[in-house]
Design an enzyme around this catalytic site. Structure first.
Site, PDB file in Angstrom:
ATOM      1  NE  ARG A  26      -0.780  -2.734   0.106  1.00 45.14           N
ATOM      2  CZ  ARG A  26      -0.513  -3.376  -1.010  1.00 45.14           C
ATOM      3  NH1 ARG A  26       0.005  -4.593  -0.969  1.00 45.14           N
ATOM      4  NH2 ARG A  26      -0.770  -2.828  -2.180  1.00 45.14           N
ATOM      5  CD  GLN A  53      -8.761  -4.316   3.970  1.00 45.90           C
ATOM      6  OE1 GLN A  53      -9.989  -4.331   3.905  1.00 45.90           O
ATOM      7  NE2 GLN A  53      -8.056  -5.407   4.209  1.00 45.90           N
ATOM      8  CG  ASP A 112      -3.753   0.134  -0.555  1.00 46.41           C
ATOM      9  OD1 ASP A 112      -2.952   0.799  -1.246  1.00 46.41           O
ATOM     10  OD2 ASP A 112      -3.519  -1.041  -0.213  1.00 46.41           O
ATOM     11  CB  SER A 124      -5.137  -2.197  -3.115  1.00 48.46           C
ATOM     12  OG  SER A 124      -4.223  -2.766  -2.200  1.00 48.46           O
ATOM     13  CE1 TYR A 161       3.417  -3.327  -2.020  1.00 52.86           C
ATOM     14  CE2 TYR A 161       3.551  -2.590   0.249  1.00 52.86           C
ATOM     15  CZ  TYR A 161       3.097  -2.422  -1.041  1.00 52.86           C
ATOM     16  OH  TYR A 161       2.316  -1.343  -1.346  1.00 52.86           O
TER      17      TYR A 161
END
Length: 373
Positions: A121, A126, A129, A132, A229
């Site tokens: 991350r 991004q 990902d 997400s 996280y």
């Protein structure tokens, strides 16, 4: 460079790893695309659309034959990949901690397994990902699933016959899925509150118009866990949070839980006693049910009722929005491979930061440090 796109074999999986949009983009890079017939059917994509985009549509064996890269949503059984090029990449979601035997099988075949859920991350990753992109849809769908099971309206309604109160929605875990759940519940007119162990999420909750519910008297996790996280809470924090939640949850109509810790069972957030404190007709949606569940009594793949409270435990929630989930997932895969595409060699060449993070197997061995003893 031949790229194979396979039809998913897992029951209930409606997603596909490439769409006509990404097929066109791969073809523009110089790749040859082979799509297994029927691969996009569950995502409302016809074989003809792939053919029009420049792919050949064929059976599984022909698609895999000579493939340098195999794309999947859930990693296929390596036994079905006979005929792929030696050391071919398999780019998919692998669930490495939960499906370790499959990772071992990939190592035995000499295939290079690239687990997209291990994508670091970091800013430049991004757009790659998958966690997400798919969690966004999960949070949205969780609210719709709750609304479908809830026997009342979400917004406050003032009518000539009287006023209907707004539903009270409590979101536990404010990651990507939780934030989308808050936003969706707010759009439907609910009165929303939310909690998380990470203090930084307070402002995010407030920015969406929800009420933050936080333990104030006991320090929780200082900052975030690895990769953004949450980590595990201290026993003192767990006890304080349980007391706070118990008082709050009894007044809620709908609760949505989203808490996950990578590589570990989902943390237990709601006990059977707390479920029993809720009013009959209330609904709980457990998005972590496949990792053991945040809610005591939740059953993966089922909707169970306990003392009039419905606990929703749908499996593979992003797949319940197959078309949109496929569009986002396939873009994640294209963004990943195209970012490393070398025009001279006509193939992607990974760097150490991302390559080492997501590579599970190589040259017949398991190489990812997260899977080492």
């Amino acid at each position: 460079m031949k790229i194979a796109v396979l039809k998913e074999q897992v029951d209930g999986e409606r997603r596909v790893a490439a769409t006509p949009e990404t097929v066109r983009k791969f073809v523009a890079l110089g790749a040859t695309l082979a799509v297994e017939a029927g691969a996009g059917q569950s995502a409302s994509i016809a074989d003809a659309a792939y053919a029009d985009a420049g792919a050949s549509v064929t059976d599984r064996a022909a698609a895999v034959s000579g493939a340098d890269i195999v794309l999947g949503v859930q990693a296929p059984d390596p036994a079905t990949l006979a005929g792929a090029a030696p050391g071919a990449w398999v780019v998919a979601s692998f669930n490495p901690f939960g499906e370790r035997a499959r990772v071992d099988a990939y190592a035995a075949t000499g295939l290079e397994a690239l687990a997209m859920e291990f994508m670091p991350r970091i800013t430049r990753a991004q757009s790659m990902d998958i966690l997400s992109s798919q969690s966004n849809l999960s949070g949205y769908k969780a609210v719709l699933d709750a609304a479908a099971e809830y026997g009342r309206a979400f917004p406050m309604m003032m009518t000539a016959a009287g006023t209907i109160s707004a539903a009270r929605v409590f979101v536990m875990g404010v990651g990507v899925a939780g934030l989308q759940a808050i936003a969706t519940a707010r759009r439907l007119g609910a009165q929303v509150s939310a909690t998380d162990v990470r203090a930084a999420t307070r402002e995010q909750i407030q920015s969406l118009g929800a009420k933050p519910i936080f333990v104030e008297s006991v320090a929780g996790i200082e900052g975030e866990g690895t990769g953004g996280y949450a980590g595990e809470m201290s026993p003192e924090y767990q006890a304080a949070q349980a007391e706070l939640v118990s008082g709050h949850i009894a007044r809620q109509d709908i609760v949505i839980t989203t808490a996950l810790i990578p590589g570990r069972p989902a943390p237990r957030l709601i006990s059977a006693t707390q479920v029993a404190s809720m009013k009959p007709g209330s609904v709980i949606v457990d998005l972590a049910v496949e990792q053991g569940g945040n809610v005591e009594g939740a059953v993966a793949g089922e909707i169970v009722e306990v003392n009039g409270v419905r606990i929703v435990g749908h499996r593979n929630v992003p797949s319940r929005l197959g078309a949109d989930a496929s569009a986002l997932f396939s873009r994640n895969l294209f963004n990943f491979l195209s970012a490393f595409w070398d025009k001279e060699t006509g193939r992607p060449v990974l760097d150490a930061e991302i390559g080492d993070a997501i590579r599970l197997t190589r040259d017949g061995a398991i190489v990812n440090p997260r899977l080492q003893p």
